[in-house]
Enzyme design. Structure first.
Site, PDB file in Angstrom:
ATOM      1  CE  LYS A   1      -3.044  -2.271   3.308  1.00 60.37           C
ATOM      2  NZ  LYS A   1      -3.476  -2.202   4.742  1.00 60.37           N
ATOM      3  N   GLY A   2       2.099   1.110   0.414  1.00 62.63           N
ATOM      4  CA  GLY A   2       2.944   2.271   0.702  1.00 62.63           C
ATOM      5  C   GLY A   2       3.108   3.253  -0.445  1.00 62.63           C
TER       6      GLY A   2
ATOM      7  CG  ASP B   1      14.999  -1.057   4.795  1.00 60.70           C
ATOM      8  OD1 ASP B   1      15.677  -0.124   5.247  1.00 60.70           O
ATOM      9  OD2 ASP B   1      14.725  -2.069   5.467  1.00 60.70           O
TER      10      ASP B   1
ATOM     11  CE  LYS C   1      14.628   3.613   5.725  1.00 58.40           C
ATOM     12  NZ  LYS C   1      14.247   2.768   6.873  1.00 58.40           N
TER      13      LYS C   1
ATOM     14  NE  ARG D   1      -0.642   1.985   5.014  1.00 61.64           N
ATOM     15  CZ  ARG D   1       0.397   1.231   4.691  1.00 61.64           C
ATOM     16  NH1 ARG D   1       1.379   1.736   3.981  1.00 61.64           N
ATOM     17  NH2 ARG D   1       0.466  -0.026   5.079  1.00 61.64           N
TER      18      ARG D   1
ATOM     19  CG  PHE E   1      10.800   3.010  10.640  1.00 59.25           C
ATOM     20  CD1 PHE E   1      11.018   1.872   9.871  1.00 59.25           C
ATOM     21  CD2 PHE E   1       9.501   3.440  10.853  1.00 59.25           C
ATOM     22  CE1 PHE E   1       9.951   1.164   9.330  1.00 59.25           C
ATOM     23  CE2 PHE E   1       8.433   2.736  10.310  1.00 59.25           C
ATOM     24  CZ  PHE E   1       8.652   1.597   9.551  1.00 59.25           C
TER      25      PHE E   1
ATOM     26  CG  ASP F   1       6.843   2.618   0.085  1.00 61.51           C
ATOM     27  OD1 ASP F   1       7.642   1.764  -0.367  1.00 61.51           O
ATOM     28  OD2 ASP F   1       6.064   2.369   1.021  1.00 61.51           O
TER      29      ASP F   1
ATOM     30  CG  ASP G   1       2.663   1.023   7.348  1.00 64.62           C
ATOM     31  OD1 ASP G   1       3.523   0.801   6.465  1.00 64.62           O
ATOM     32  OD2 ASP G   1       2.238   0.138   8.117  1.00 64.62           O
TER      33      ASP G   1
HETATM   34  P1  IMP Z   1      12.986  -3.852   1.326  1.00 60.06           P
HETATM   35  O1  IMP Z   1      12.453  -5.095   0.692  1.00 60.06           O
HETATM   36  O2  IMP Z   1      13.728  -4.145   2.588  1.00 60.06           O
HETATM   37  O3  IMP Z   1      13.776  -2.983   0.390  1.00 60.06           O
HETATM   38  O4  IMP Z   1      11.760  -3.073   1.895  1.00 60.06           O
HETATM   39  C1  IMP Z   1      10.954  -2.270   1.201  1.00 60.06           C
HETATM   40  C2  IMP Z   1       9.652  -2.075   1.967  1.00 60.06           C
HETATM   41  O5  IMP Z   1       9.854  -2.017   3.374  1.00 60.06           O
HETATM   42  C3  IMP Z   1       9.021  -0.772   1.597  1.00 60.06           C
HETATM   43  O6  IMP Z   1       8.167  -0.912   0.491  1.00 60.06           O
HETATM   44  C4  IMP Z   1       8.279  -0.395   2.855  1.00 60.06           C
HETATM   45  O7  IMP Z   1       7.007  -0.977   2.843  1.00 60.06           O
HETATM   46  C5  IMP Z   1       9.064  -1.005   3.961  1.00 60.06           C
HETATM   47  N1  IMP Z   1       9.946  -0.002   4.618  1.00 60.06           N
HETATM   48  C6  IMP Z   1      11.289   0.060   4.569  1.00 60.06           C
HETATM   49  N2  IMP Z   1      11.775   1.091   5.268  1.00 60.06           N
HETATM   50  C7  IMP Z   1      10.699   1.731   5.765  1.00 60.06           C
HETATM   51  C8  IMP Z   1      10.551   2.924   6.579  1.00 60.06           C
HETATM   52  O8  IMP Z   1      11.505   3.617   6.975  1.00 60.06           O
HETATM   53  N3  IMP Z   1       9.262   3.255   6.882  1.00 60.06           N
HETATM   54  C9  IMP Z   1       8.186   2.533   6.460  1.00 60.06           C
HETATM   55  N4  IMP Z   1       8.286   1.443   5.708  1.00 60.06           N
HETATM   56  C10 IMP Z   1       9.530   1.026   5.355  1.00 60.06           C
HETATM   57 MG    MG Z   2       6.083  -0.742   0.559  1.00 60.81          MG
END
Ligand code: IMP
Ligand code: MG
Length: 186
Positions: free
Chosen positions: A47-48, A108, A136, A170, A157, A105, A164
């Site tokens: 949803k982000g 990470d 990030k 959100r 974060f 969005d 969220d």
């Molecule tokens: P990744 O697979 O670790 O790259 O994560 C990506 C997903 O983790 C994003 O689409 C977000 O939903 C969530 N996420 C990562 N960092 C944050 C943050 O700082 N705040 C909120 N959601 C996050």
């Molecule tokens: Mg997301």
């Protein structure tokens, strides 16, 4: 802003004005890069990304189609668990003529997008690129470089503008750093 939100947000990291500038810039880059695409598909990751997607798609001038996928990657609040589950898929959609741009969005660990881009390529997409509002880079667990980035941010974060913490925050129109007291009470 209510006092509850004031207390939960440590500081504003990306203001509404900056978000507006960034979405305008990325939309112009997409107009340039997808000018000759036969079918340009903006793929929103729920949803982000829904707020970013909504703003971005209004600024893109080349013809676009939109679609949605939902994946889960987080299960304990602020830390990634490593497993990706597809909760809503694009099945039955023929991607062979589609230039897919995955709209995220935030990146990470990089796991979600490296998994998804591979998945879309295996499903026959003509091309697959990625666009993220926030990145990030210090948090990568798997190597992943997005094609379009709104802004790199430090390892904190963040919430708001679609992002969220446990389904809250959100709808804030800016991106803020979540106060540690919210998720790591003394
Ligand atoms: P990744 O697979 O670790 O790259 O994560 C990506 C997903 O983790 C994003 O689409 C977000 O939903 C969530 N996420 C990562 N960092 C944050 C943050 O700082 N705040 C909120 N959601 C996050
Ligand atoms: Mg997301």
């Amino acid at each position: 802003m209510s006092t509850v939100l004031d207390r939960d947000i440590e500081r504003i990291l990306v203001s509404q004005e900056e978000i507006d500038r960034v979405t305008t810039r990325i939309a112009a880059e997409l107009d340039r890069d997808y000018k000759y695409s036969k079918r340009f598909l903006l793929l929103c990751i729920l949803k982000g990304s829904v707020v970013f997607m909504g703003d971005l798609m209004k600024k893109v001038r080349v013809p676009v189609e939109i679609d949605f996928m939902k994946v889960s990657s987080y299960s304990n609040g602020t830390e990634s668990t490593g497993r990706i589950n597809i909760l809503l898929d694009l099945n039955r959609r023929d991607l062979s003529e589609c230039d897919v741009l995955v709209v995220e969005d935030i990146i990470d660990s990089g796991r979600t997008l490296s998994y998804l881009t591979e998945y879309l390529r295996l499903n026959g997409a003509r091309s697959v690129r990625t666009c993220t509002l926030l990145d990030k880079p210090d948090r990568r667990v798997v190597e992943f470089v997005p094609d379009y980035v709104g802004r790199e941010i430090p390892d904190e974060f963040v919430i708001g503008y679609g992002l969220d913490y446990e389904e809250r925050y959100r709808t804030l129109p800016f991106v803020g750093v979540l106060a540690r007291s919210v998720y790591a009470p003394e």
